[in-house]
Design an enzyme around this catalytic site. Structure first.
Site, short mmCIF file in Angstrom:
data_model
loop_
_atom_site.label_atom_id
_atom_site.label_comp_id
_atom_site.label_asym_id
_atom_site.label_seq_id
_atom_site.Cartn_x
_atom_site.Cartn_y
_atom_site.Cartn_z
CG PHE A 90 -3.25 6.52 1.50
CD1 PHE A 90 -4.36 6.03 2.17
CD2 PHE A 90 -3.44 7.54 0.58
CE1 PHE A 90 -5.63 6.55 1.93
CE2 PHE A 90 -4.69 8.05 0.32
CZ PHE A 90 -5.79 7.56 1.00
CG HIS A 103 -5.37 6.13 -2.63
ND1 HIS A 103 -4.06 5.72 -2.48
CD2 HIS A 103 -6.12 5.31 -1.86
CE1 HIS A 103 -4.02 4.71 -1.63
NE2 HIS A 103 -5.25 4.43 -1.24
CG HIS A 131 -2.10 0.86 1.07
ND1 HIS A 131 -2.29 1.96 1.85
CD2 HIS A 131 -3.15 0.83 0.21
CE1 HIS A 131 -3.42 2.57 1.49
NE2 HIS A 131 -3.96 1.91 0.50
CG HIS A 141 -9.57 -0.54 1.83
ND1 HIS A 141 -9.91 0.04 0.63
CD2 HIS A 141 -8.94 0.42 2.55
CE1 HIS A 141 -9.48 1.28 0.62
NE2 HIS A 141 -8.89 1.54 1.77
CG HIS A 198 -11.69 5.26 1.38
ND1 HIS A 198 -10.87 6.25 0.91
CD2 HIS A 198 -10.89 4.23 1.74
CE1 HIS A 198 -9.61 5.83 0.97
NE2 HIS A 198 -9.60 4.60 1.47
CG HIS A 232 -8.15 5.72 5.58
ND1 HIS A 232 -7.11 4.85 5.83
CD2 HIS A 232 -8.75 5.23 4.47
CE1 HIS A 232 -7.08 3.90 4.91
NE2 HIS A 232 -8.09 4.11 4.07
CG HIS A 264 -7.82 -0.09 -2.38
ND1 HIS A 264 -7.69 0.95 -3.26
CD2 HIS A 264 -7.02 0.21 -1.32
CE1 HIS A 264 -6.86 1.87 -2.73
NE2 HIS A 264 -6.45 1.44 -1.57
CU1 C2O Z 1 -5.51 2.67 -0.32
CU2 C2O Z 1 -8.12 3.38 2.11
O1 C2O Z 1 -6.59 3.32 1.12
#
Ligand code: C2O
Length: 574
Positions: free
Chosen positions: A345, A193, A172, A358, A324, A328, A202
């Site tokens: 990330f 992203h 990642h 995810h 999403h 995070h 993902h």
């Molecule tokens: Cu690749 Cu939620 O991140």
């Protein structure tokens, strides 16, 4: 290939240097199958004279022409289309990772391998069923812990084993924080992203992660649990991740947000009423899944092709930018400089909760696909279908996968336990009467007076509309400049008389901007935030006005944001 070569003019002996990174010893052989897919976008111009020497395209070099380079010869091609799909990174030329333009003291480069296989989905005999993490039974929890423990053990017994916990987390990091350049574009990061690659990347990442676990457990039925944060019962960190002596624990999380603290997707910590937080969450979910997107790329993220500069936050799809990023940001640890672990990330994969987060993001993709909409859901652009990534599979084989092969999750061998989806019923209530724009705009300045705007406080601005009243229009916040090393959040409302910015479950809420500390090649990035207004106008029951009052509410680090301008434009025709 042979006919391709023989039909073309071979030019002199002074070939320009291929821009393939020098460390990649045999690029043409490794990348050959990929080129086979992409060359349909181009044709070979055999009329090219010496004057066209500079037009040689890297993609054509990859069509098995490496040998010709060896002979210091050059074939001239003319590119027909303007782009090509993103190629997978060349692992051998991996470099340092960054946040903003700060180099990080981490090496997240994957092990290298000379053998790369094109991945074929194996036949599915029985679907793995991903279950909600808060509903897992004891046996499933034990299995999950055992799998993560085995991956963590690999970190110690063989730190270069690509199946190890840290190696998996590094994938990642490498794909998100600038460790990989695009092949043939030195200095241009790969960023998975903020674009249409977000969901496919993902999905593939979790696919191999899950297969590695199943293989280590010798249990082909093993499935990753999903963190059901879109349901009130899942709106907190699942308890399985919060036991301090468990392999599923990560100390680098926001300690104030351990269960039973409720997840606040709006990222507005002034709201404390649990009912309001949940109502906000459900309304945000409705908006990003149903209310806001007016096209497939609105939901999936905008186009991102070979040679494009890395996209930035506003380019992502509604789901990525919304729930999403919210999860995070909410759980990242404010004690750490860059919100590590899950709040950045490069480090997110070190938190086992990230993979269940995810899994739910991936589940949102499957749900969105099934929701009827008045726009086509499928993106058929070959630059999307043919984009590819590289992963290690459960046998430690380096494999190349393509976007088009991940559209059917059942063909990939897994499905989601079906649970109630409450947000489909969470459309914000329609306003009975339109706001009175005369009253609302008293003392409110126009954009010329206010912009460029440093977002230090709540700001109201009067913005003219191209068409009066209900119309298919888009609000554009232009040239947003942010410090990429900072967590940032602001919200946007239209014709808001109530002045309750902590309630985003209302018709006037137009959307928000959330940014995690991240890498975009530079400390600052410039981007436009586009918010669809068609459904909002319906819902606020807008009168035949020729302007609206937009309220911009800074919530986190507003002082690190400057907005260049604001305008309303007609929506592009689909
Ligand atoms: Cu690749 Cu939620 O991140």
């Amino acid at each position: 290939m042979a006919s391709l070569q023989s039909s073309c003019t071979v030019l002199g002996t002074t070939a320009p240097k291929p821009r393939i990174p020098p460390t990649s010893a045999k690029p043409s052989r490794h990348l050959l199958p990929n080129a086979r897919r992409s060359h349909h976008r181009f044709h070979v111009s055999c009329s090219g004279g010496p004057g066209e020497e500079g037009k040689v395209d890297r993609r054509n070099m990859l069509l098995g022409l490496g040998g010709m380079y060896g002979a210091a010869n050059l074939v001239s091609y003319t590119k027909v289309a303007g782009a090509a799909p993103l190629l997978p990174p060349e692992f051998k030329s991996c470099g340092v990772a960054y946040v903003g333009d700060d180099p990080l003291d981490v090496n997240c480069c994957p092990p290298t391998s000379d053998v790369i296989k094109d991945y074929k989905l194996p036949p599915v005999h029985r679907l793995r069923v991903r279950r909600a993490a808060h509903r897992l039974n004891q046996a499933n929890v034990a299995k999950y812990k055992r799998a993560v423990k085995m991956m963590r053990d690999l970190d110690v017994s063989d730190p270069t084993d690509p199946r190890g916990f840290s190696q998996q987390a590094n994938i990642h990091c490498a794909y998100c924080n600038g460790a990989h350049d695009q092949v043939g574009h030195e200095g241009l990061d790969i960023q998975v992203h903020f674009s249409w690659l977000f969901f496919p990347f993902h999905r593939w990442y979790l696919y191999f992660y899950e297969r590695i676990m199943a293989d280590l457990l010798k249990d082909p039925t093993f499935a990753l649990p999903f963190w059901n944060w879109d349901h009130p019962k899942g709106m907190q960190l699942p308890g399985i991740f919060d036991e301090e002596d468990s392999p599923l624990y990560d100390p680098n999380r926001n300690q104030d947000r351990r269960p039973p603290a409720i997840l606040n997707l709006a990222l507005n910590s002034t709201i404390i009423d649990p009912a309001q937080i949940i109502s906000n969450n459900l309304s945000l979910m409705y908006g990003e899944m149903i209310g806001t997107p007016a096209s497939a790329t609105d939901f999936m993220g905008k186009a991102y092709r070979d040679g494009d500069a890395p996209p930035t936050y506003p380019d992502g799809g509604t789901s990525e930018k919304g729930s999403h990023t919210g999860v995070h940001a909410w759980f990242g640890d404010p004690r750490n400089e860059y919100s590590e672990d899950i709040g950045n990330f490069y480090s997110a994969g070190r938190d086992p909760a990230f993979y269940s987060h995810h899994a739910n993001v991936d589940r949102m993709w499957t749900i969105w696909n099934d929701i009827p909409a008045d726009y086509p859901k499928a993106i058929t652009d070959p630059d999307y279908l043919d984009a590819s990534f590289m992963f290690y599979d459960e046998t430690k084989q380096l494999v190349r996968v393509k976007v088009a092969d991940c559209f059917n999750h059942k063909k990939m061998g897994y499905d989601y336990e079906s649970v109630d989806i409450p947000w489909v019923r969470s459309k914000p209530p329609k306003k009975a009467a339109a706001a009175n724009i005369q009253d609302l705009s008293k003392g409110v300045k126009t954009a010329e007076k206010l912009f460029p705007l440093k977002l230090k406080k709540i700001t109201r601005v009067l913005v003219p509309k191209p068409t009066v009243g209900k119309a298919n229009e888009v609000l554009v916040l232009e040239n947003i400049v942010t410090d990429n090393r900072k967590l940032i959040k602001f919200d946007v409302f239209v014709n808001d008389e109530d002045d309750k910015p902590e309630e985003v479950d209302r018709a006037e809420y137009a959307g928000g901007f959330t940014q995690l500390p991240h890498r975009v090649k530079a400390k600052n990035s410039k981007s436009d935030l586009r918010l669809n207004l068609k459904n909002l106008y319906e819902n606020i029951n807008i009168a035949d006005d020729d302007s609206v009052v937009v309220t911009i509410v800074p919530l986190i680090n507003g002082e690190a944001v400057t907005i260049g301008g604001i305008k309303i434009v007609e929506a592009p025709s689909a």
